[in-house]
Design a protein around this motif. Structure first.
Motif, mmCIF file in Angstrom:
data_model
loop_
_atom_site.group_PDB
_atom_site.id
_atom_site.type_symbol
_atom_site.label_atom_id
_atom_site.label_comp_id
_atom_site.label_asym_id
_atom_site.label_seq_id
_atom_site.Cartn_x
_atom_site.Cartn_y
_atom_site.Cartn_z
ATOM 1 N N ARG A 194 0.836 -1.212 0.000
ATOM 2 C CA ARG A 194 0.000 0.000 0.000
ATOM 3 C C ARG A 194 0.865 1.255 0.000
ATOM 4 N NH1 ARG A 194 -2.811 -3.149 3.963
ATOM 5 N NH2 ARG A 194 -4.822 -3.921 3.136
ATOM 6 N N LYS A 195 1.870 1.274 0.865
ATOM 7 C CA LYS A 195 2.743 2.444 0.972
ATOM 8 C C LYS A 195 3.549 2.642 -0.304
ATOM 9 C CE LYS A 195 3.163 2.023 5.994
ATOM 10 N NZ LYS A 195 4.072 1.661 7.116
ATOM 11 N N LEU A 197 2.797 1.692 -3.395
ATOM 12 C CA LEU A 197 1.927 2.180 -4.478
ATOM 13 C C LEU A 197 1.516 3.627 -4.260
ATOM 14 C CD1 LEU A 197 -0.303 -0.991 -4.948
ATOM 15 C CD2 LEU A 197 1.245 -0.015 -6.654
ATOM 16 N N LYS A 198 1.275 3.999 -3.016
ATOM 17 C CA LYS A 198 0.858 5.368 -2.709
ATOM 18 C C LYS A 198 1.947 6.376 -3.023
ATOM 19 C CE LYS A 198 -1.283 8.129 0.973
ATOM 20 N NZ LYS A 198 -1.735 8.130 2.394
ATOM 21 N N ASN A 200 4.062 6.210 -5.459
ATOM 22 C CA ASN A 200 4.453 6.113 -6.863
ATOM 23 C C ASN A 200 3.403 6.730 -7.779
ATOM 24 O OD1 ASN A 200 5.766 4.777 -9.339
ATOM 25 N ND2 ASN A 200 3.695 3.902 -9.338
ATOM 26 N N GLU A 201 3.871 7.427 -8.819
ATOM 27 C CA GLU A 201 2.958 8.037 -9.790
ATOM 28 C C GLU A 201 3.137 7.466 -11.190
ATOM 29 O OE1 GLU A 201 3.573 12.223 -9.600
ATOM 30 O OE2 GLU A 201 2.644 12.442 -7.612
ATOM 31 N N GLN A 232 -6.843 0.129 -6.147
ATOM 32 C CA GLN A 232 -6.958 1.432 -5.512
ATOM 33 C C GLN A 232 -5.862 2.395 -5.945
ATOM 34 O OE1 GLN A 232 -7.492 1.386 -1.247
ATOM 35 N NE2 GLN A 232 -9.014 -0.263 -1.328
ATOM 36 N N SER A 233 -4.736 1.865 -6.337
ATOM 37 C CA SER A 233 -3.631 2.748 -6.751
ATOM 38 C C SER A 233 -3.942 3.475 -8.049
ATOM 39 C CB SER A 233 -2.341 1.943 -6.920
ATOM 40 O OG SER A 233 -2.335 1.243 -8.155
ATOM 41 N N ASN A 235 -2.744 2.900 -10.868
ATOM 42 C CA ASN A 235 -1.582 2.924 -11.764
ATOM 43 C C ASN A 235 -1.139 1.551 -12.248
ATOM 44 O OD1 ASN A 235 -1.187 5.747 -11.696
ATOM 45 N ND2 ASN A 235 -0.125 5.587 -9.727
#
Length: 300
Positions: A194-195, A197-198, A200-201, A232-233, A235
């Motif tokens: 989760r962290k 993916l959060k 990363n853009e 949820q990401s 991306n």
């Protein structure tokens, strides 16, 4: 409701199936890979992919020809070297089970001795057979990799390596302490995912062994939870996985789940299977499959 597109059998190479943003071109089995990977944009990252080599010095077991994987990998290496890879990924079960640690380490040294000569930038996904007799630390030390799950970036594409070799109680696989159908992504790894993916853009490609798109004995038990994290990401473009040994494809809520053919299946080089993947900055993906491996094109 999940939007699912499933494909499990090879179709003629010229057949195209359009489904939203998905274009699929699956290649029928061929005698040998006599064609070259198409020229790619210099902006694309090019990845060589193999899975389920199950290398071992033992007689065939059913359709699995363990000793043939050294010849098959040597054949794949010719294509990989001519393709100018940015990195090389092995999606699990590089080796097969052995009765002793020393024998297992011997299998690993033999096949990884070949593998490490192909490309300097290499990544190993843990498979259940990789740690049937070995500890994770022993396998990772043998291939020169620090962690079993982590992420890395290449040319603006974010890659995530997952480790589902954990029992439901959170204990990691090692030394025959598990049943292969009890595969899980534990809470600590989910929190890390989760962290990661959060933060990363960029477009994301996930690399796994056990399947995240099925709930049968080849699937990660908490696969629905993992998929929810990926969705949820916003991306994640695709997940590449092995374990069930055959070509399979599903699209679930905008993410392509691509299962690759096992190199160990079938006798001789004619039954090889491997691929070269180009990932473009907009998230488009071209997978060129060789021998038994299907080919796919996915527009972003």
């Amino acid at each position: 409701m999940n939007n699912v597109l499933a494909h499990t059998q090879p179709i003629p190479r010229r057949t195209l199936l359009q489904h939203g943003s998905l274009w699929l071109a699956a290649s029928a089995p061929i005698a040998k890979a006599a064609f070259a990977v198409e020229k790619r944009s210099s902006e694309a990252v090019r990845i060589g992919l193999v899975t389920d080599l199950h290398h071992a010095d033992k007689a065939p077991g059913g359709s699995r020809h363990y000793r043939d994987t050294t010849k098959k990998l040597a054949e794949a290496a010719k294509q990989f070297r001519s393709s100018s890879l940015d990195c090389l990924v092995e999606l699990g079960d590089l080796i097969d089970a052995a009765k002793t640690v020393d024998t297992e380490l011997g299998y690993l040294e033999t096949i990884n001795g070949q593998f490490r000569e192909i490309c300097k930038d290499r990544h190993y996904v843990l498979g259940n057979h990789c740690v049937d007799t070995l500890k994770k630390s022993e396998f990772l030390e043998g291939v020169g990799q620090e962690r079993s799950y982590y992420s890395f970036d290449r040319k603006g594409i974010h890659f995530i390596v997952l480790d589902a070799c954990f029992r439901e109680d959170g204990v990691g696989y090692e030394r025959k302490n598990f049943h292969w159908t009890d595969a899980n992504i534990p809470p600590a790894e989910l929190d890390w995912l989760r962290k990661d993916l959060k933060s990363n853009e960029h477009p994301v490609v996930v690399l796994a062994h056990q399947r995240l798109d099925v709930s049968d004995h080849h699937g990660v038990k908490n696969n629905a939870v993992v998929r929810d994290v990926l969705e949820q990401s916003g991306n994640v473009k695709a997940v590449f996985q092995g374990h069930s040994h055959q070509n399979a494809l599903k699209q679930i809520n905008g993410i392509h789940y691509c299962t690759l053919a096992a190199m160990v299946e079938g006798k001789g080089i004619a039954n090889n299977g491997y691929s070269v993947m180009d990932v473009y900055p907009d998230g488009s993906i071209h997978l060129e499959g060789f021998m038994r491996q299907s080919s796919y094109d996915w527009n972003s």
